[in-house]
Design an enzyme around this catalytic site. Structure first.
Site, short mmCIF file in Angstrom:
data_model
loop_
_atom_site.label_atom_id
_atom_site.label_comp_id
_atom_site.label_asym_id
_atom_site.label_seq_id
_atom_site.Cartn_x
_atom_site.Cartn_y
_atom_site.Cartn_z
N ASN A 93 -13.41 -2.07 2.91
CA ASN A 93 -13.31 -3.51 3.05
C ASN A 93 -11.97 -3.90 3.69
O ASN A 93 -11.14 -3.04 4.00
CB ASN A 93 -13.50 -4.18 1.69
CG ASN A 93 -14.19 -5.51 1.79
OD1 ASN A 93 -13.95 -6.28 2.72
ND2 ASN A 93 -15.05 -5.81 0.83
N HIS A 123 9.00 10.15 -1.51
CA HIS A 123 10.33 10.77 -1.46
C HIS A 123 10.65 11.36 -2.83
O HIS A 123 10.13 10.88 -3.85
CB HIS A 123 11.39 9.73 -1.09
CG HIS A 123 11.22 9.16 0.27
ND1 HIS A 123 11.75 9.76 1.38
CD2 HIS A 123 10.56 8.06 0.72
CE1 HIS A 123 11.44 9.04 2.45
NE2 HIS A 123 10.71 8.00 2.06
#
Length: 192
Positions: A93, A123
């Site tokens: 969607n 990270h």
């Protein structure tokens, strides 16, 4: 730091000499991100009924034609595209984001609500390493799964066949087949 889950952002030898020069793998990824950002920007302003134009751009973004019955409603965002594996009859969607560098697989018949986010890269938590490396793990979504609006799927998650992820859920752990998961996941895990 030796691990398949880490990509060094800067060239190790030059970094040791105090120079911050992007490493070859990170630079290649960054160049692909810029290319795909340009392609998705064009996709997201096309007339909604231009099926041929949308299909052509999605083929460039994904690096292959769309499988049969796949529906993607713009706006659509991905950072890499080449590692987004869509099976037949996948429905995506509006307003969904796929950070797919570490790989995302969506099985046959998967339905994704608006503004869902799939993140395969990040990270390290350690502040000393945070700007030096990227971490990552693939996301695997089995057949006939429904991901609700605004759900966020984090790196390394597998979602079992026929499962449902409720709207707004943050999924950090694997989801068993034929189950419903819901709710926020954030909690203090450690300090430094």
């Amino acid at each position: 730091m030796a691990s398949d889950n880490f990509m060094l952002i800067h060239d190790a030898e030059l970094l040791a000499q105090g120079e911050r020069v992007l490493g070859a793998e990170f630079k290649a990824m960054s160049e692909r991100v810029m290319q795909v950002t340009e392609l998705t920007s064009r996709l997201n302003v096309m007339p909604f009924d231009d099926e041929t134009g949308k299909a052509a751009l999605l083929e460039q973004i994904l690096g292959r034609p769309l499988p049969a019955g796949v529906t993607i409603y713009p706006p659509f965002y991905t950072d890499h595209g080449l590692r987004l594996d869509l099976a037949e009859r996948v429905f995506i969607n509006q307003g969904c984001t796929f950070l797919d560098y570490a790989g995302i697989r969506l099985g046959r018949g998967v339905m994704i609500g608006p503004k869902a986010t799939f993140i395969t890269v990040g990270h390290p938590v350690d502040p000393e390493e945070r700007r030096q490396f990227l971490t990552g793990a693939p996301i695997d979504v089995a057949e006939n799964v429904w991901i609700g609006a605004g759900a966020m799927i984090l790196p390394g998650v597998s979602i079992g066949r026929d499962a449902v992820v409720a709207a707004g859920a943050v999924v950090a752990d694997d989801v068993p087949a034929r189950s419903l998961v819901a709710g926020p996941k954030a909690a203090v895990r450690r300090g430094w």
